[in-house]
Design a protein around this motif. Sequence first.
Motif, PDB file in Angstrom:
ATOM      1  N   GLU A 177      15.390  12.809  63.159  1.00 23.94           N
ATOM      2  CA  GLU A 177      16.460  12.500  64.104  1.00 23.94           C
ATOM      3  C   GLU A 177      17.833  12.643  63.444  1.00 23.94           C
ATOM      4  N   THR A 178      17.929  12.242  62.191  1.00 26.53           N
ATOM      5  CA  THR A 178      19.197  12.420  61.471  1.00 26.53           C
ATOM      6  C   THR A 178      19.522  13.897  61.309  1.00 26.53           C
ATOM      7  N   ALA A 179      18.505  14.695  60.995  1.00 28.48           N
ATOM      8  CA  ALA A 179      18.709  16.140  60.870  1.00 28.48           C
ATOM      9  C   ALA A 179      19.142  16.744  62.201  1.00 28.48           C
ATOM     10  N   ARG A 180      18.557  16.326  63.287  1.00 29.45           N
ATOM     11  CA  ARG A 180      18.920  16.850  64.608  1.00 29.45           C
ATOM     12  C   ARG A 180      20.375  16.506  64.933  1.00 29.45           C
ATOM     13  N   ALA A 181      20.733  15.239  64.682  1.00 27.45           N
ATOM     14  CA  ALA A 181      22.096  14.810  65.003  1.00 27.45           C
ATOM     15  C   ALA A 181      23.124  15.633  64.230  1.00 27.45           C
ATOM     16  N   ASN A 182      22.895  15.867  62.948  1.00 25.48           N
ATOM     17  CA  ASN A 182      23.816  16.654  62.140  1.00 25.48           C
ATOM     18  C   ASN A 182      23.813  18.117  62.560  1.00 25.48           C
ATOM     19  N   ASN A 183      22.648  18.620  62.966  1.00 26.17           N
ATOM     20  CA  ASN A 183      22.560  20.019  63.377  1.00 26.17           C
ATOM     21  C   ASN A 183      23.333  20.262  64.673  1.00 26.17           C
ATOM     22  N   ARG A 184      23.274  19.302  65.600  1.00 28.82           N
ATOM     23  CA  ARG A 184      24.022  19.446  66.848  1.00 28.82           C
ATOM     24  C   ARG A 184      25.533  19.507  66.588  1.00 28.82           C
ATOM     25  N   LEU A 185      25.964  18.788  65.573  1.00 30.59           N
ATOM     26  CA  LEU A 185      27.394  18.768  65.233  1.00 30.59           C
ATOM     27  C   LEU A 185      27.788  19.927  64.323  1.00 30.59           C
ATOM     28  N   GLY A 186      26.793  20.722  63.910  1.00 30.32           N
ATOM     29  CA  GLY A 186      27.075  21.871  63.060  1.00 30.32           C
ATOM     30  C   GLY A 186      27.257  21.540  61.597  1.00 30.32           C
ATOM     31  N   TYR A 187      26.801  20.357  61.164  1.00 30.63           N
ATOM     32  CA  TYR A 187      26.933  19.964  59.763  1.00 30.63           C
ATOM     33  C   TYR A 187      25.797  20.560  58.933  1.00 30.63           C
ATOM     34  N   PRO A 188      26.084  21.225  57.833  1.00 22.58           N
ATOM     35  CA  PRO A 188      25.035  21.812  56.998  1.00 22.58           C
ATOM     36  C   PRO A 188      24.075  20.785  56.399  1.00 22.58           C
ATOM     37  N   VAL A 189      24.515  19.520  56.296  1.00 21.45           N
ATOM     38  CA  VAL A 189      23.659  18.507  55.690  1.00 21.45           C
ATOM     39  C   VAL A 189      22.384  18.276  56.515  1.00 21.45           C
ATOM     40  N   GLY A 190      22.433  18.715  57.776  1.00 17.04           N
ATOM     41  CA  GLY A 190      21.237  18.557  58.610  1.00 17.04           C
ATOM     42  C   GLY A 190      20.031  19.256  58.016  1.00 17.04           C
ATOM     43  N   ALA A 191      20.246  20.425  57.411  1.00 12.37           N
ATOM     44  CA  ALA A 191      19.132  21.159  56.802  1.00 12.37           C
ATOM     45  C   ALA A 191      18.533  20.365  55.651  1.00 12.37           C
ATOM     46  N   SER A 192      19.358  19.654  54.905  1.00 15.51           N
ATOM     47  CA  SER A 192      18.850  18.848  53.794  1.00 15.51           C
ATOM     48  C   SER A 192      17.960  17.722  54.299  1.00 15.51           C
ATOM     49  N   TYR A 193      18.392  17.071  55.391  1.00 13.55           N
ATOM     50  CA  TYR A 193      17.578  16.004  55.956  1.00 13.55           C
ATOM     51  C   TYR A 193      16.240  16.544  56.465  1.00 13.55           C
ATOM     52  N   LEU A 194      16.271  17.728  57.086  1.00 18.71           N
ATOM     53  CA  LEU A 194      15.026  18.302  57.602  1.00 18.71           C
ATOM     54  C   LEU A 194      14.073  18.658  56.456  1.00 18.71           C
ATOM     55  N   ARG A 195      14.635  19.225  55.384  1.00 18.89           N
ATOM     56  CA  ARG A 195      13.784  19.566  54.249  1.00 18.89           C
ATOM     57  C   ARG A 195      13.229  18.310  53.593  1.00 18.89           C
ATOM     58  N   GLU A 196      14.016  17.243  53.554  1.00 13.33           N
ATOM     59  CA  GLU A 196      13.507  15.985  53.013  1.00 13.33           C
ATOM     60  C   GLU A 196      12.383  15.438  53.883  1.00 13.33           C
ATOM     61  N   ALA A 197      12.560  15.539  55.210  1.00 11.61           N
ATOM     62  CA  ALA A 197      11.509  15.082  56.122  1.00 11.61           C
ATOM     63  C   ALA A 197      10.239  15.904  55.927  1.00 11.61           C
ATOM     64  N   SER A 198      10.397  17.219  55.809  1.00 13.44           N
ATOM     65  CA  SER A 198       9.227  18.083  55.629  1.00 13.44           C
ATOM     66  C   SER A 198       8.525  17.810  54.302  1.00 13.44           C
ATOM     67  N   GLU A 199       9.319  17.551  53.247  1.00 18.22           N
ATOM     68  CA  GLU A 199       8.695  17.227  51.960  1.00 18.22           C
ATOM     69  C   GLU A 199       7.918  15.919  52.044  1.00 18.22           C
ATOM     70  N   LEU A 200       8.442  14.936  52.766  1.00 17.38           N
ATOM     71  CA  LEU A 200       7.708  13.686  52.964  1.00 17.38           C
ATOM     72  C   LEU A 200       6.414  13.941  53.718  1.00 17.38           C
ATOM     73  N   MET A 201       6.476  14.786  54.742  1.00 15.24           N
ATOM     74  CA  MET A 201       5.282  15.118  55.513  1.00 15.24           C
ATOM     75  C   MET A 201       4.240  15.795  54.630  1.00 15.24           C
ATOM     76  N   ARG A 202       4.650  16.738  53.812  1.00 16.34           N
ATOM     77  CA  ARG A 202       3.704  17.508  53.009  1.00 16.34           C
ATOM     78  C   ARG A 202       3.191  16.741  51.792  1.00 16.34           C
ATOM     79  N   ALA A 203       4.076  15.968  51.185  1.00 17.43           N
ATOM     80  CA  ALA A 203       3.698  15.300  49.932  1.00 17.43           C
ATOM     81  C   ALA A 203       2.960  13.994  50.163  1.00 17.43           C
ATOM     82  N   LYS A 204       3.192  13.337  51.293  1.00 19.37           N
ATOM     83  CA  LYS A 204       2.646  11.990  51.464  1.00 19.37           C
ATOM     84  C   LYS A 204       1.864  11.813  52.763  1.00 19.37           C
TER      85      LYS A 204
END
Length: 472
Positions: A177-204
């Motif tokens: 949700e944090t990644a989505r919110a930043n992506n809607r606003l056009g903030y590049p940090v959204g990609a970092s949040y999404l990658r962190e979420a994906s790493e949590l999904m894959r690693a744990k």
Amino acid sequence: MTSTATAPGPAAPAPGPPPSPPDGRDRAGGRSGLLGLLDLPGQGVRAVIRSAATTPGRLTVIAVGLVLLSLVSGLAATLSVQSRDDTISGVIDRREPLAAAAQQVYRSLSDADATAASAFLSIGTEPPELRQRYERDIAEAGAALAKAASDASDVAGAAGPVDVLNQSLPVYTGLVETARANNRLGYPVGASYLREASELMRAKILPAAQDLYRVDTERLVGEQDSATGFPWLATILVVALLAALIAAQVYLTRRTNRLLNVGLIVATAAVVVSLLWGAVALVVQGSLVGSGQGDGSHRVDVLVRARIAALQARADETLTLVARGDGAAYEKDFGTNAARLVGPDGQGGLLGEARGLIKDGAGVAKVADAEKAAKDWLKAHKEVRAQDDAGQYQEAVDFAVLEDKADGSAPAFRQLDDSLQAAIDVGRQEFLDDTHNGDRALTLLAPGLAVLAVVAAAGAAMGIRERLREYR
């Protein structure tokens, strides 16, 4: 003359019972008190031995032995069949649905990760169909987890994965949700949040879901093996009873010169019927349950692992684009998962293994459809990578995520996922059909064996009783 009175002496003591012998025996030669009670089993054994020295005594011992053996063997056979029947019912009604729920947890979470990455590639407002799919995946994962975890406390190894999933899933959705919110606003940090979420999904999260699925699948296989095990104790007792009845008839024939004993013949016939009925029913039941395991649950397990590999590869495909030139690790994982799915040469892998497990039926066409869809998807993936590597990023994104691209990656993957789900459904139904039929093979067997055991006991008692009357 003077008389002298004499004083009376002390009264003589009243006569009492003679003292007991020093070894504790009474006057009759038996042991008295507690010692006598302790000696009762020995006296009973000696009495039986003395009685067995006579022909009527031997016949009585034979009758009692046959009756007891008939009842014990009947009880053992009845309990064995009932336990097997209960195990099969548990497999159908509880264990297989729990394994399916654990599989659904993994599938829904994997698809949610891939869908979140696909939605993130859209600039501005994400496509509503992708958002709905992501929310549906999370809801289905939560419902399936609640079902799969219903007996976690009773299954060794299940509580740990359930705790990890319950604790980590809210963190994952929060990061998305944090990644989505930043992506809607056009903030590049959204990609970092999404990658962190994906790493949590894959690693744990996904490893925990895989552990839960493995535990439930192993429990399912264990109960299937228990339902097809050989009933050694019941078989040994029934065979021993049959041998004892034959030996008793041979003994009576030699002692009485009479060839037939109706009671013992009835008892023997009841035991033979029990043995044949039980053998046929258990062979048919074991064959059907084994078929359900090999053609059903085992095939489903292979197809589930194929679907997991496909979902992980799809997430790798979209995350490579999200990384914007920094996704070499995701592309490498894509190659690993693709090789698991179809093999290094595109002809084997898990789909090839599933094809080899299916001999006929609707599953053949479903797996063939999945193999064709996998080839189309891998071909589309090559086009995605070619466009991205050529600097045509938006074209690559559109080719990867848009459903209206007839030869694009998204529709090809959707066809692959649908075909795998259809093949899994066919395998589950074949498992349920075979296992249900195996359960039907045991219909009335448990009460039937109990009745036949009583008939055998009554026949043995009546047969020996007729011979005993001749000695009165």
